[in-house]
Design a protein around this motif. Structure first.
Motif, PDB file in Angstrom:
ATOM      1  N   HIS A  47       0.847  -1.186   0.000  1.00  0.00           N
ATOM      2  CA  HIS A  47       0.000   0.000   0.000  1.00  0.00           C
ATOM      3  C   HIS A  47       0.884   1.237   0.000  1.00  0.00           C
TER       4      HIS A  47
ATOM      5  N   VAL B 225       2.224   5.054   0.600  1.00  0.00           N
ATOM      6  CA  VAL B 225       1.974   6.090   1.600  1.00  0.00           C
ATOM      7  C   VAL B 225       1.198   7.207   0.927  1.00  0.00           C
ATOM      8  N   GLN B 226       0.628   8.087   1.725  1.00  0.00           N
ATOM      9  CA  GLN B 226      -0.182   9.176   1.189  1.00  0.00           C
ATOM     10  C   GLN B 226       0.627  10.038   0.230  1.00  0.00           C
TER      11      GLN B 226
END
Length: 309
Positions: A25, A27-28
């Protein structure tokens, strides 16, 4: 009951899931490459019913979708799984339910962003003749008023009323007294009962109306409660790839055991194995285990079942 046209009539949310498999996933505000992606039809009730249909049960689904690009896909996929859609509706001028499911391959987790339709079937849209021909009516709590009306009709007709609670939804306190069977994940009891104590939550839910309650907790297994029996079944150890739909299939497998008239111990094991096998594969259609696969695991793997009463 044996002369009923349908084994299970389901009412609930149906969405198009866009499954996106990632190595990790991001990171922002960062990017990562997509390993693969696919579209599938999701929703707690239709997913459970596809399993039941493949296991030989007669099912009808009552739901709604829009007249956008996803509507025909929903209708075609569900009809292809031999679900009777005569009580379902395409709603003009509306969008179908849609969800993006990001699956983290390294962590075996999934993150979901979804769009819930702004319009739903209303109580007046229900074909009561379908509901009254069911041995079981299976619900997910959406839409609130329509779901409650269906539960009332089913109860009056003598059907088993089942709920896959998922997350806390409006009106649960009004709906639960009409239930015979209730399945929920551990997070639901935290939201609804404000407790994390499963051994206290099971009996508390039984007191509100259901005759059988199951509570699932991923790798920690599942609990089953009736007035006379409290059970825990350990989870089947698997190499988990995608947990999407595992709870939906647990509910479907639970209903299969109930329809077959199995003892609760056998039914709980069957549901645990079915959900676990699904997690080894991506998606909720190709990932569905067959009856032969489930039985083979039950015959070769010894799942520890503990009586807690």
């Amino acid at each position: 009951m044996s002369e009923m046209k349908y084994d299970v009539v389901g009412l609930g949310t149906v969405v198009v899931d866009h499954l996106v498999l990632l190595s990790h996933h991001p990171v922002q505000d960062a990017k990562t490459n997509i390993i693969s992606d696919a579209y599938q039809i999701g929703g707690p009730v239709p997913t459970a019913q596809v399993l039941l249909s493949r296991l030989g049960k007669q099912c009808a689904f009552i739901g709604s979708w829009g007249d956008d690009q996803y509507g025909p896909l929903i209708a075609e996929e569900l009809a292809g799984e031999h679900l009777d859609l005569s009580g379902s509706h395409q709603l003009p001028g509306t969008r179908s339910g849609y969800a993006q499911v990001w699956i983290d391959e390294s962590a075996s987790t999934r993150t979901i962003a979804c769009y819930r339709p702004e319009r739903w079937l209303q109580p007046a849209d229900l074909d009561e003749s379908i509901l009254t021909q069911a041995r079981v009516v299976h619900l997910d709590g959406w839409p609130q008023e329509t779901c409650l009306h269906a539960a009332q009709i089913a109860q009056q007709a003598g059907a088993i009323v089942s709920l896959d609670a998922g997350s806390l939804k409006p009106g649960m306190d009004v709906l639960i007294p009409y239930l015979n069977v209730m399945n929920c994940p551990r997070r639901f009891i935290s939201e609804y009962l404000n407790t994390d104590d499963i051994l206290a939550a099971g009996p508390a839910l039984l007191q509100q109306g259901p005759e059988l309650v199951t509570i699932t907790d991923g790798v920690n297994g599942a609990w089953l409660f009736t007035e006379s029996v409290h059970l825990h079944c350990e989870a089947l150890p698997v190499l988990s790839l995608d947990t999407t739909g595992a709870g939906d299939l647990f509910s479907g497998a639970l209903l299969y055991g109930i329809l077959e008239g199995w003892p609760v111990e056998q039914t709980l094991k069957f549901a645990c194995v079915t959900a676990a096998l699904k997690c080894e594969r991506l998606g909720n259609r190709e990932a569905l285990p067959t009856l032969a696969e489930i039985k083979a695991v039950l015959q070769t793997k010894e799942l520890r079942l503990s009586r807690l009463d």
